[in-house]
Design an enzyme around this catalytic site. Structure first.
Site, mmCIF file in Angstrom:
data_model
loop_
_atom_site.group_PDB
_atom_site.id
_atom_site.type_symbol
_atom_site.label_atom_id
_atom_site.label_comp_id
_atom_site.label_asym_id
_atom_site.label_seq_id
_atom_site.Cartn_x
_atom_site.Cartn_y
_atom_site.Cartn_z
ATOM 1 N N ASN A 1 -11.346 -97.702 20.636
ATOM 2 C CA ASN A 1 -12.057 -96.917 19.709
ATOM 3 C C ASN A 1 -11.434 -97.104 18.205
ATOM 4 O O ASN A 1 -10.643 -97.392 18.101
ATOM 5 C CB ASN A 1 -11.930 -95.424 20.055
ATOM 6 C CG ASN A 1 -10.869 -94.881 19.385
ATOM 7 O OD1 ASN A 1 -10.836 -94.246 18.356
ATOM 8 N ND2 ASN A 1 -9.637 -94.777 20.299
ATOM 9 N N CYS B 1 -0.522 -93.912 13.232
ATOM 10 C CA CYS B 1 -1.917 -94.252 12.622
ATOM 11 C C CYS B 1 -1.247 -95.158 11.287
ATOM 12 O O CYS B 1 -0.212 -94.580 10.642
ATOM 13 C CB CYS B 1 -2.787 -93.225 12.110
ATOM 14 S SG CYS B 1 -4.045 -92.954 13.337
ATOM 15 N N GLY C 1 -3.964 -93.825 29.982
ATOM 16 C CA GLY C 1 -4.785 -94.313 31.300
ATOM 17 C C GLY C 1 -4.749 -93.305 32.153
ATOM 18 O O GLY C 1 -5.055 -93.787 33.313
ATOM 19 N N GLY D 1 -6.869 -88.588 28.309
ATOM 20 C CA GLY D 1 -7.777 -89.006 26.976
ATOM 21 C C GLY D 1 -9.067 -89.394 27.562
ATOM 22 O O GLY D 1 -10.017 -88.861 28.201
ATOM 23 N N THR D 2 -9.146 -90.840 27.779
ATOM 24 C CA THR D 2 -10.737 -91.419 27.945
ATOM 25 C C THR D 2 -11.124 -91.232 29.433
ATOM 26 O O THR D 2 -12.269 -90.866 29.456
ATOM 27 C CB THR D 2 -10.091 -93.087 28.325
ATOM 28 O OG1 THR D 2 -9.623 -93.645 26.975
ATOM 29 C CG2 THR D 2 -11.244 -93.882 28.480
HETATM 30 C C1 LIG Z 1 -12.202 -91.655 20.717
HETATM 31 C C2 LIG Z 1 -10.744 -91.544 20.651
HETATM 32 C C3 LIG Z 1 -10.331 -90.783 19.644
HETATM 33 C C4 LIG Z 1 -8.935 -90.337 19.496
HETATM 34 N N1 LIG Z 1 -8.428 -89.890 18.409
HETATM 35 C C5 LIG Z 1 -7.207 -89.623 18.063
HETATM 36 C C6 LIG Z 1 -6.643 -88.710 17.244
HETATM 37 O O1 LIG Z 1 -7.413 -88.191 16.347
HETATM 38 N N2 LIG Z 1 -5.391 -88.716 17.115
HETATM 39 C C7 LIG Z 1 -4.333 -89.137 18.120
HETATM 40 O O2 LIG Z 1 -3.151 -88.735 17.817
HETATM 41 N N3 LIG Z 1 -4.831 -90.051 18.897
HETATM 42 C C8 LIG Z 1 -6.201 -90.102 19.083
HETATM 43 N N4 LIG Z 1 -6.499 -90.941 20.250
HETATM 44 C C9 LIG Z 1 -5.612 -91.357 21.301
HETATM 45 C C10 LIG Z 1 -5.567 -90.363 22.398
HETATM 46 O O3 LIG Z 1 -5.151 -89.263 22.177
HETATM 47 C C11 LIG Z 1 -4.644 -90.918 23.519
HETATM 48 O O4 LIG Z 1 -3.412 -91.210 22.871
HETATM 49 C C12 LIG Z 1 -4.996 -92.384 24.165
HETATM 50 O O5 LIG Z 1 -6.397 -92.334 24.097
HETATM 51 C C13 LIG Z 1 -4.214 -92.800 25.530
HETATM 52 O O6 LIG Z 1 -4.766 -92.059 26.503
HETATM 53 P P1 LIG Z 1 -5.882 -92.232 27.619
HETATM 54 O O7 LIG Z 1 -5.678 -93.853 27.936
HETATM 55 O O8 LIG Z 1 -5.856 -91.335 28.351
HETATM 56 O O9 LIG Z 1 -7.344 -92.432 26.606
HETATM 57 C C14 LIG Z 1 -7.862 -91.132 20.411
HETATM 58 C C15 LIG Z 1 -8.576 -91.814 21.448
HETATM 59 C C16 LIG Z 1 -9.788 -91.922 21.587
HETATM 60 C C17 LIG Z 1 -10.457 -92.732 23.065
#
Ligand SMILES: Cc1cc2nc3c(=O)[nH]c(=O)nc-3n(C[C@H](O)[C@H](O)[C@H](O)COP(=O)(O)O)c2cc1C
Ligand SMILES: Cc1cc2nc3c(=O)[nH]c(=O)nc-3n(C[C@H](O)[C@H](O)[C@H](O)COP(=O)(O)OP(=O)(O)OC[C@H]3O[C@@H](n4cnc5c(N)ncnc54)[C@H](O)[C@@H]3O)c2cc1C
Ligand SMILES: Cc1cc2nc3c(=O)[nH]c(=O)nc-3n(C[C@H](O)[C@H](O)[C@H](O)COP(=O)(O)OP(=O)(O)OC[C@H]3O[C@@H](n4cnc5c(N)ncnc54)[C@H](O)[C@@H]3O)c2cc1C
Ligand SMILES: Cc1cc2nc3c(=O)[nH]c(=O)nc-3n(C[C@H](O)[C@H](O)[C@H](O)COP(=O)(O)O)c2cc1C
Ligand code: FES
Ligand code: FES
Lengths: 309, 261, 309, 261
Positions: free
Chosen positions: C64, C124, C238, C259-260
């Site tokens: 993303n 970030c 993940g 998250g995802t």
């Molecule tokens: C669409 C999207 C938007 C995200 N926006 C943020 C955000 O605004 N701030 C943040 O700290 N992490 C953001 N993340 C990261 C997620 O919080 C998380 O750290 C990351 O997706 C890993 O977890 P997952 O593998 O379960 O998705 C975002 C992730 C996705 C997929």
């Protein structure tokens, strides 16, 4: 399909990744179809490698903790190098060592006829830097590559690790120290635990992640490195199809290495070479090298500082 | 070893946990030997990614058939279980070294447990065809899991079945049975597969009684063909500890070389 | 199932990952079942975010490049914070900023009733360090966390980036600067290219990789960080099942973020909570906290320096 | 919006590239509206990982059926294509805002291309049921791809089909046809889906002739329900450029708000 990587001419840009290929492959297909042959990393003296299990499957990937089981450089010189000479593809010997001195010894010992280039595996933990790998750090990388460079006339490919936040700086350091190409990259340090037994799934606790799950990260590194170095990049990470190989070339790789996919499809490299030929025809590309770094990016500068999300 | 597409002839449940699959693969059947295995691509997708090693359960040369008998364990074997008649199975093999029989042997004792039963069936078939008598002690969780007993009998073995549910499968009991059979049938060699504890026990007997033995080992595999060193285990070869590849230096090893598992 | 993370009591260790959850989720299930609620990262002023496409699917994952589209802190204070008060789960507001000063402003503005903790997204790229993120570097991390720490009484969770070779040092720095917990980790900088058009598949060229493909790498980081810090770790990367969540806890996480998987299964977190309960019953674990860091590892010391392969 | 398991009633090829799937999902059918979509889980495995957005093609309230008409494009739609009668389809929806009809409208012009045809069929059905006349100009690569023409006629539309193979689908030709229809049928509103170039053209006409219009947009999606901001596109809302979410603020937008695509 021809490419030249740091002075080594290859009939196509596809070669095996170190550790996923060996003499046994010759029983499956004619090795002369490959752009180059790459040995498992060899150490100076024989090594046992890690205790098992050495492999664990993950989602769209695998973790290995083989630990450089090696017969030692002498055996390689006496058996593998002569064996591979029957094939019409240049041989790249991968070397691994715990100290810069050992690297130099190995490089000298293996700078023999039949070896077209040395790949230096500086992405494994070493003994000089508290278990870190040289390629985690630009200064260490410069030091070790420079030292090896002075000990051999052979082209040197430096194999980098993705376990760094400074992959471009490391690549730049390798180039400055005289590496003829960089391999981007080795495996990503990883772990999986069996939730029933609470034991890590590889004997070594942690291991290196490879396979298709790693491709987006390594591809990004190739893209970043391409913008900063002049020497060829060999892309390596998750390549499982001709399209994957092409994607790496578009990002900036001049050649590619295929690792894990050899396990999935024992004739995978042959299929990839064929598929790349077909892609070139379909897209009317006279030379695959035209693809290298050809990614279409507008507002390049803005982007370099852009947020990941 | 070849990379080939076999055609699924049948794939049927033989117990609540096991399936029996028969494959038409005439181009490979002549090369296959008891104790060898195939490395199977269980799905076209990237999950599961790796191949799965599966022993040859039955070789029907005349019909060009290779059979597998497998436990549905995780994702890979689940995908195998979903295959239907007519589907193509991507097979790599036969791989590894099979069992070897000495011409002077007259009677063999086979001790197997669980998925190890599958591996032993073609050994019995091979021995019978060479005029060697076979005695099999089979062990499993439930009676339902002792699937190959009938086929083994058909192949010529004298079979005893032990199960956890009947509480007659503990190692000590098996040891006694083994010693009885050795004494009464003048066994020339021991063969085993499928249980660490039974292998350890059998190794002890083998050393003590100086009866040679062979064991088919299992280990997680990458390439399946000797290239990656992912499947190594330590063995005691002539007093020295060496790491050997289960896929290419095995899966059949001399019992005496096996380290305490 | 109860846990306490840096002074915030949660009825279970499961919460959404920032950016994958919003008010809309309340239309799907009762948010009170969650351990905590976590907002999308908010900035001080409204931001447009990146141009599209903002999402590309990869093998067992996604990239993303949303770019923190934000309505600004005022809107959050006036609408989101009151909205979430109807649910019986603590609210964690994620904040993101380009400078340390802006972080401080935000922290002060959002230290209001209804907010149980602040998650600081220091993973970030920022404007002070040439597009790098604070959490790539221990010194920068210390500086910014320390500065924010002094501006609010609320518990602070520092969200770290996996795009560093110093995750443990960064975590240690965050702890030293007064963070009450660390979130390990944000997304992995990645890229995918469409080989037909040669264009990157996300408008921003590079983006953050998330989803099951990242789990082995992030889990390893949790394991490494657990050995070095005393504050709780929130595992994130993940997680798609109760087993994945348990695996993170065994590696050292006290809680997890999903998250995802919320995109794959809109009631995924509910299923995970239920599955964790069942795991606890099946394994006769009276408190899930008993799992934290319980990985069975022998020869611990040898291992820490062990080769990846 | 609900998360539910629908049962596949049928899933048949209607052209070499398209399939038509009907689903039994009585619990959701009352909520569904033309222009809305479902976010479908195409497989149980992690590849493909994400759901796929699919417009509602047909709503059969009495029978509790939802239909989709889809192009087999990549991995996700390939998995959809592999589903069989009786299989369970994991559906999340209905999502987004559908088309809206003003009571004072008497006749509508619909211009659709490619996969956009699917989205338009239920709009015609809805309009007809409200006594509104519909004229549809359908465009596609081949005649075989103009699948829904018959169904649209059945629903009450007057239909013209244009194809690339007949070389009558170029934008200029469509523009002339649109202007003709507007002139001869005193069209009250324009609707479109499936082509950037046709949308741009239609927006021009809409502004010039002051005829309101609606367009159903597509964008890659994460959550499908407004949470992640992955599906935004820039729109011109009252002179200001704003990023709107296709999934929740759309997929149907006012034509005048669309930016040059
Ligand atoms: C669409 C999207 C938007 C995200 N926006 C943020 C955000 O605004 N701030 C943040 O700290 N992490 C953001 N993340 C990261 C997620 O919080 C998380 O750290 C990351 O997706 C890993 O977890 P997952 O593998 O379960 O998705 C975002 C992730 C996705 C997929
Ligand atoms: C030489 C050999 C012959 C075999 N013959 C048979 C047989 O005839 N019948 C039978 O039912 N099983 C046999 N097995 C075991 C079989 O390979 C595993 O049960 C199977 O790989 C499990 O895959 P899964 O995806 O279902 O399970 P998972 O547990 O999900 O597999 C995860 C990973 O671990 C590996 N793995 C898990 N268990 C084993 C194991 N016991 N040995 C090697 N790798 C394993 C898998 O290959 C995979 O990479 C044999 C194993 C070997 C090494
Ligand atoms: C609101 C909406 C309604 C739609 N209705 C229909 C319909 O009725 N019939 C039909 O055939 N198609 C429709 N589409 C397009 C359909 O969603 C894509 O063709 C499908 O997602 C492609 O998935 P794939 O795995 O086969 O292709 P791939 O190209 O492999 O997909 C890769 C990724 O890109 C995304 N993607 C690719 N194309 C599109 C697209 N056009 N829109 C959004 N995401 C895309 C996929 O979801 C996936 O995440 C609609 C799209 C949207 C947004
Ligand atoms: C089993 C195995 C053994 C490996 N051994 C080595 C090695 O000895 N030296 C080395 O430089 N890389 C080694 N690697 C890393 C590969 O060469 C390659 O960098 C990595 O697998 C990523 O490529 P892939 O995703 O195509 O597998 C090994 C990888 C695997 C899977
Ligand atoms: S599995 Fe590769 S050497 Fe045995
Ligand atoms: S797809 Fe998540 S907001 Fe639209």
């Amino acid at each position: 399909m021809k490419v030249s990587i740091g002075g080594v001419s290859m009939k196509n840009p596809v070669m095996p990744a170190s550790g996923t290929f060996a003499e046994e492959t010759a029983q499956i297909f004619d090795l002369s179809v490959l752009g180059a042959l790459v040995t498992k990393s060899v150490t100076k003296y024989p090594r046992m490698g890690n205790r098992g299990p050495r492999i664990a499957e993950t989602i769209a990937g695998m973790i290995n903790a083989v630990g450089i089981q090696s017969k030692g450089s002498q055996v390689i010189r006496e058996t593998s190098i002569p064996f591979y000479q029957q094939f019409n593809s240049p041989l790249i010997v991968s070397i691994s060592a715990d100290t810069a001195d050992e690297f130099v010894d190995l490089a000298q010992e293996l700078s023999v006829p039949g070896v077209a280039a040395l790949e230096i595996n500086i992405s494994c933990p070493n003994l000089e830097d508290d278990g870190r790998s040289y390629a985690m750090d630009p200064t260490q990388t410069y030091r070790v590559v420079d030292y090896i460079r002075k000990s051999t006339q052979l082209p040197l490919y430096a194999k980098l690790t993705p376990n760094t936040n400074a992959i471009t700086e490391v690549a730049v350091a390798a180039e400055a120290a005289g590496a003829d190409a960089v391999v981007v990259a080795n495996t990503m340090l990883s772990m999986v635990i069996d939730v029933e037994t609470r034991k890590p799934k590889v004997g070594n606790i942690m291991g290196g992640l490879s396979g298709p799950c790693t491709k987006p990260v390594i591809l990004r590194m190739v893209y970043q490195v391409y913008k900063k170095v002049g020497i060829p990049i060999i892309g390596c990470g998750g390549i499982c199809s001709a399209e994957d190989a092409i994607e790496y070339m578009i990002a900036g790789a001049s050649a590619v290495q295929v690792g894990t996919y050899n396990f999935v499809n024992p004739i995978g490299m042959v299929d990839i070479i064929q598929g790349m030929k077909e892609y070139a025809v379909r897209h009317r590309i006279s030379s695959l090298s035209d693809l290298v770094g050809s990614v279409c990016v507008d507002e390049q500068t803005r982007i370099d500082k852009a947020a990941a999300y | 070893m070849k990379l080939l597409q076999g055609t699924v002839l049948s794939n049927t449940w033989v117990s609540p946990r096991y399936k029996h699959m028969s494959i038409h693969a005439p181009e490979i059947v002549e090369e296959c030997k008891a104790g060898q295995f195939f490395h199977l691509k269980c799905s076209d997708s990237f999950s599961p990614l790796l191949r799965r090693p599966m022993s040859i359960y039955k070789i029907v040369k005349k019909e060009g058939e290779i059979h597998f008998l497998y436990l549905i364990k995780g994702e890979g074997t689940k995908c195998l279980a979903n295959m239907h008649q007519g589907d193509q199975l991507n097979m790599f093999g036969p791989l590894g070294n099979g069992f070897t029989l000495q011409t002077e042997w007259h009677s063999l004792l086979i001790v197997a447990r669980g998925v190890g039963l599958a591996t032993m069936a073609p050994l019995i078939d091979m021995a019978t065809k060479q005029g060697i008598a076979t005695y099999a002690i089979l062990s499993a969780r439930t009676k339902g899991d002792i699937l190959s007993a009938d086929y083994m009998k058909e192949c010529g073995a004298e079979v005893v079945s032990l199960t956890d549910e009947d509480r007659d499968s503990d190692v000590e009991h098996v040891r006694k049975m083994v010693e009885n059979v050795i004494d009464s049938k003048s066994i020339d060699a021991l063969f085993t597969c499928g249980s660490k504890r039974l292998t350890n026990m059998l190794k002890g007997i083998s050393l003590q009684r100086k009866i040679p033995g062979q064991v088919a080992m299992e280990e997680n595999m990458g390439c399946g063909s000797g290239m990656c060193f992912c499947c190594v285990k330590p063995f005691n070869r002539g007093g020295e500890i060496v790491n050997l590849r289960v896929c290419s230096e095995g899966p059949v090893f001399q019992l005496e070389e096996v380290m305490e598992l």
